[in-house]
Enzyme design. Structure first.
Site, PDB file in Angstrom:
ATOM      1  N   ASP A  58       8.500 -12.088   0.571  1.00 57.32           N
ATOM      2  CA  ASP A  58       7.374 -12.273   1.466  1.00 57.32           C
ATOM      3  C   ASP A  58       7.736 -11.833   2.890  1.00 57.32           C
ATOM      4  O   ASP A  58       8.873 -12.053   3.333  1.00 57.32           O
ATOM      5  CB  ASP A  58       6.999 -13.758   1.474  1.00 57.32           C
ATOM      6  CG  ASP A  58       5.602 -13.997   1.976  1.00 57.32           C
ATOM      7  OD1 ASP A  58       4.722 -14.340   1.172  1.00 57.32           O
ATOM      8  OD2 ASP A  58       5.387 -13.831   3.202  1.00 57.32           O
ATOM      9  N   SER A 124      -7.696  -1.188  10.867  1.00 64.23           N
ATOM     10  CA  SER A 124      -8.951  -0.896  10.172  1.00 64.23           C
ATOM     11  C   SER A 124     -10.039  -0.510  11.169  1.00 64.23           C
ATOM     12  O   SER A 124     -10.045  -0.989  12.313  1.00 64.23           O
ATOM     13  CB  SER A 124      -9.378  -2.163   9.434  1.00 64.23           C
ATOM     14  OG  SER A 124     -10.717  -2.077   9.058  1.00 64.23           O
ATOM     15  N   ALA A 125     -10.985   0.292  10.708  1.00 65.59           N
ATOM     16  CA  ALA A 125     -12.140   0.659  11.527  1.00 65.59           C
ATOM     17  C   ALA A 125     -12.988  -0.558  11.890  1.00 65.59           C
ATOM     18  O   ALA A 125     -13.822  -0.482  12.793  1.00 65.59           O
ATOM     19  CB  ALA A 125     -12.998   1.674  10.762  1.00 65.59           C
ATOM     20  N   TYR A 149     -10.779 -11.773   8.594  1.00 65.40           N
ATOM     21  CA  TYR A 149      -9.968 -10.605   8.235  1.00 65.40           C
ATOM     22  C   TYR A 149      -9.940  -9.616   9.401  1.00 65.40           C
ATOM     23  O   TYR A 149      -8.871  -9.176   9.840  1.00 65.40           O
ATOM     24  CB  TYR A 149     -10.520  -9.916   6.969  1.00 65.40           C
ATOM     25  CG  TYR A 149      -9.911  -8.549   6.771  1.00 65.40           C
ATOM     26  CD1 TYR A 149      -8.588  -8.405   6.373  1.00 65.40           C
ATOM     27  CD2 TYR A 149     -10.649  -7.385   7.033  1.00 65.40           C
ATOM     28  CE1 TYR A 149      -8.006  -7.146   6.221  1.00 65.40           C
ATOM     29  CE2 TYR A 149     -10.084  -6.121   6.885  1.00 65.40           C
ATOM     30  CZ  TYR A 149      -8.763  -6.010   6.486  1.00 65.40           C
ATOM     31  OH  TYR A 149      -8.191  -4.769   6.354  1.00 65.40           O
ATOM     32  N   LYS A 153      -6.762  -8.240  12.053  1.00 67.33           N
ATOM     33  CA  LYS A 153      -6.366  -6.855  12.357  1.00 67.33           C
ATOM     34  C   LYS A 153      -6.360  -6.606  13.870  1.00 67.33           C
ATOM     35  O   LYS A 153      -5.434  -6.021  14.418  1.00 67.33           O
ATOM     36  CB  LYS A 153      -7.315  -5.860  11.669  1.00 67.33           C
ATOM     37  CG  LYS A 153      -7.167  -5.829  10.166  1.00 67.33           C
ATOM     38  CD  LYS A 153      -5.855  -5.176   9.754  1.00 67.33           C
ATOM     39  CE  LYS A 153      -5.435  -5.591   8.379  1.00 67.33           C
ATOM     40  NZ  LYS A 153      -4.111  -5.178   7.969  1.00 67.33           N
TER      41      LYS A 153
HETATM   42  P1  NAD Z   1      -3.531  -4.217  -1.381  1.00 68.20           P
HETATM   43  O1  NAD Z   1      -3.929  -5.642  -1.515  1.00 68.20           O
HETATM   44  O2  NAD Z   1      -3.688  -3.337  -2.564  1.00 68.20           O
HETATM   45  O3  NAD Z   1      -1.999  -4.122  -0.888  1.00 68.20           O
HETATM   46  C1  NAD Z   1      -1.419  -5.091  -0.060  1.00 68.20           C
HETATM   47  C2  NAD Z   1      -0.080  -5.459  -0.672  1.00 68.20           C
HETATM   48  O4  NAD Z   1       0.544  -6.423   0.164  1.00 68.20           O
HETATM   49  C3  NAD Z   1      -0.206  -6.098  -2.064  1.00 68.20           C
HETATM   50  O5  NAD Z   1       0.656  -5.432  -2.954  1.00 68.20           O
HETATM   51  C4  NAD Z   1       0.217  -7.553  -1.861  1.00 68.20           C
HETATM   52  O6  NAD Z   1       0.851  -8.081  -3.006  1.00 68.20           O
HETATM   53  C5  NAD Z   1       1.124  -7.438  -0.658  1.00 68.20           C
HETATM   54  N1  NAD Z   1       1.222  -8.637   0.189  1.00 68.20           N
HETATM   55  C6  NAD Z   1       0.192  -9.392   0.678  1.00 68.20           C
HETATM   56  N2  NAD Z   1       0.692 -10.377   1.450  1.00 68.20           N
HETATM   57  C7  NAD Z   1       2.048 -10.247   1.444  1.00 68.20           C
HETATM   58  C8  NAD Z   1       3.099 -10.968   2.051  1.00 68.20           C
HETATM   59  N3  NAD Z   1       2.866 -12.034   2.802  1.00 68.20           N
HETATM   60  N4  NAD Z   1       4.369 -10.542   1.846  1.00 68.20           N
HETATM   61  C9  NAD Z   1       4.627  -9.460   1.068  1.00 68.20           C
HETATM   62  N5  NAD Z   1       3.661  -8.757   0.459  1.00 68.20           N
HETATM   63  C10 NAD Z   1       2.381  -9.143   0.646  1.00 68.20           C
HETATM   64  O7  NAD Z   1      -4.303  -3.628  -0.132  1.00 68.20           O
HETATM   65  P2  NAD Z   1      -4.483  -2.121   0.347  1.00 68.20           P
HETATM   66  O8  NAD Z   1      -5.882  -1.728   0.095  1.00 68.20           O
HETATM   67  O9  NAD Z   1      -3.383  -1.291  -0.162  1.00 68.20           O
HETATM   68  O10 NAD Z   1      -4.344  -2.325   1.925  1.00 68.20           O
HETATM   69  C11 NAD Z   1      -3.101  -2.182   2.585  1.00 68.20           C
HETATM   70  C12 NAD Z   1      -3.280  -2.555   4.045  1.00 68.20           C
HETATM   71  O11 NAD Z   1      -4.293  -1.717   4.610  1.00 68.20           O
HETATM   72  C13 NAD Z   1      -3.731  -3.982   4.259  1.00 68.20           C
HETATM   73  O12 NAD Z   1      -3.076  -4.480   5.414  1.00 68.20           O
HETATM   74  C14 NAD Z   1      -5.213  -3.842   4.531  1.00 68.20           C
HETATM   75  O13 NAD Z   1      -5.711  -4.874   5.336  1.00 68.20           O
HETATM   76  C15 NAD Z   1      -5.277  -2.497   5.251  1.00 68.20           C
HETATM   77  N6  NAD Z   1      -6.591  -1.843   5.136  1.00 68.20           N
HETATM   78  C16 NAD Z   1      -7.099  -1.619   3.878  1.00 68.20           C
HETATM   79  C17 NAD Z   1      -8.347  -1.029   3.758  1.00 68.20           C
HETATM   80  C18 NAD Z   1      -8.953  -0.799   2.388  1.00 68.20           C
HETATM   81  O14 NAD Z   1     -10.168  -0.550   2.318  1.00 68.20           O
HETATM   82  N7  NAD Z   1      -8.195  -0.845   1.299  1.00 68.20           N
HETATM   83  C19 NAD Z   1      -9.065  -0.655   4.914  1.00 68.20           C
HETATM   84  C20 NAD Z   1      -8.508  -0.876   6.165  1.00 68.20           C
HETATM   85  C21 NAD Z   1      -7.248  -1.490   6.262  1.00 68.20           C
END
Ligand code: NAD
Ligand code: UDP
Length: 332
Positions: A58, A124-125, A149, A153
């Site tokens: 973590d 994020s946007a 959320y 960010k």
């Molecule tokens: P995802 O949930 O697929 O990946 C996030 C990963 O982080 C997961 O594998 C999860 O197991 C791990 N994780 C969560 N908390 C954790 C912790 N405390 N310690 C270790 N691992 C942890 O999400 P994603 O879509 O790949 O997004 C990745 C990042 O991009 C995130 O920070 C998300 O907020 C950001 N983001 C995503 C989007 C989208 O639409 N997917 C848009 C803007 C920003």
């Protein structure tokens, strides 16, 4: 050169790890598997022909991270780990602040202790809020976030800016993603939403796969060409490649930068659904429902800064995004 990727088995992280391995970086993934699975590491290896190291843990475990940074020289951290479900964040705000904000603080403290001050961060946007008008550019003032959320960010962005002001040894890239969709061409890695998806593309895919009955289109009375919401969908592989450019800049001691990662093109819900049906030959039944609370009419990027400074722009189109999302869905 070694890079620590938090959240590296997740949707965007796994695609980025594939691109990093292709560029000959050594990759150490740190993920607690709260929203991903161990098997993804093997699939990454199948695609890249080289395995990343995987550490199950973590980001709040500071001593674990300090040890990782001491075990081998790690030049930079790409920080994806976090919780990302907007609706869930309204139900469980404390979990979101603890995981995303407190988690990032723990990671930053460990990086300070371990002497690694280069970071690429997943923003994020959503930080543009509803007051700014698209196309959104990085010079616009921060918007007002409308859910925990989004606030996590924006808060992390501010923490990173203030950290940089306090210590110019840091080199940080804040990447504001628009709407990442699609999957790797191999069909081996992609998005794995837990439960019923909230986002459009996974929902559409699951309707096409007959796992869900029909799509609800939220609103047909927006001030857009066809009345449905407009977003800037970007192929996750393009997005992953954007991280390599940002990483290279960060490694050159660039200071603090903010970049939009989008295509710059708005696409409506109806356009996406129609393209998906054409490209895949699958039917996606839908009905129009009332607007979803908090949704804005249009969200798309001004992408000129990333193009100018990073030399990066998205290359794949909506057809690729739909075809690749469907290949992934139909293999699962
Ligand atoms: P995802 O949930 O697929 O990946 C996030 C990963 O982080 C997961 O594998 C999860 O197991 C791990 N994780 C969560 N908390 C954790 C912790 N405390 N310690 C270790 N691992 C942890 O999400 P994603 O879509 O790949 O997004 C990745 C990042 O991009 C995130 O920070 C998300 O907020 C950001 N983001 C995503 C989007 C989208 O639409 N997917 C848009 C803007 C920003
Ligand atoms: N949307 C929809 N039905 C759904 C999910 C999303 O009509 O089941 C619409 C939503 O109103 C928005 C667009 O699709 O206009 C993208 O929504 P998503 O949740 O994927 O991304 P975000 O709203 O976070 O940009």
């Amino acid at each position: 050169m070694s890079v620590l990727v938090t959240g590296g088995t997740g949707f965007i992280g796994s695609h980025t790890v594939v691109e990093l391995l292709a560029k000959r970086y050594n990759v150490i993934i740190l993920d607690n598997l709260s929203n991903s699975c161990r098997e993804t590491v093997d699939r990454i290896e199948q695609i890249a022909g080289r395995a990343p190291q995987f550490v199950e843990g973590d980001i709040r475990d500071k001593s674990l991270i300090v040890n990782l940074l001491q075990d081998e020289p790690i030049e930079a951290v790409i920080h994806f780990a976090g919780l990302k479900a907007v609706g869930e964040s309204v139900q469980k705000p404390l979990e979101y602040y603890k995981n995303n904000v407190y988690g990032t603080i723990c990671l930053l403290e460990a990086m300070c202790a371990g002497g690694c001050k280069n970071m690429v961060f997943s923003s994020s946007a959503t930080v543009y809020g509803s007051e700014n008008r698209p196309p959104f550019n990085e010079a616009m003032p921060d918007g007002v976030t409308t859910n925990p959320y989004g606030t996590t960010k924006l808060t992390i962005e501010r923490i990173l800016r203030e950290l940089y002001i306090s210590d110019k040894d840091w080199s940080i890239s804040l990447l504001r993603y628009f709407n990442p969709i699609g999957a790797h061409k191999s069909g081996l890695i992609g998005e794995r939403p837990s439960g019923t998806p909230n986002n459009l593309m996974p929902y559409v895919s699951q309707v096409a796969a007959k796992k869900l009955k029909k799509l609800s289109i939220f609103g047909k009375d927006f001030d857009t060409a066809d009345g449905t919401g407009v977003r800037d969908y970007i192929h996750v592989v393009d997005l992953a490649k954007g991280h390599i450019h940002a990483l290279e800049r960060v490694l050159g001691n660039s200071g603090l930068d903010v970049f939009n990662l989008g295509t710059g093109k708005g696409c409506s819900v109806l356009e996406l659904v129609n393209t998906f049906q054409q490209v895949t030959g699958q039917k996606v039944p839908y009905s129009f429902e009332k607007r979803r609370e908090g949704d804005i009419a249009e969200c798309y990027a001004d992408t000129s800064l990333a193009k100018e400074v990073l030399g990066w722009q998205a290359e794949l189109g909506l057809e690729d995004m739909c075809a690749d999302a469907w290949r992934w869905e139909s293999r699962e």
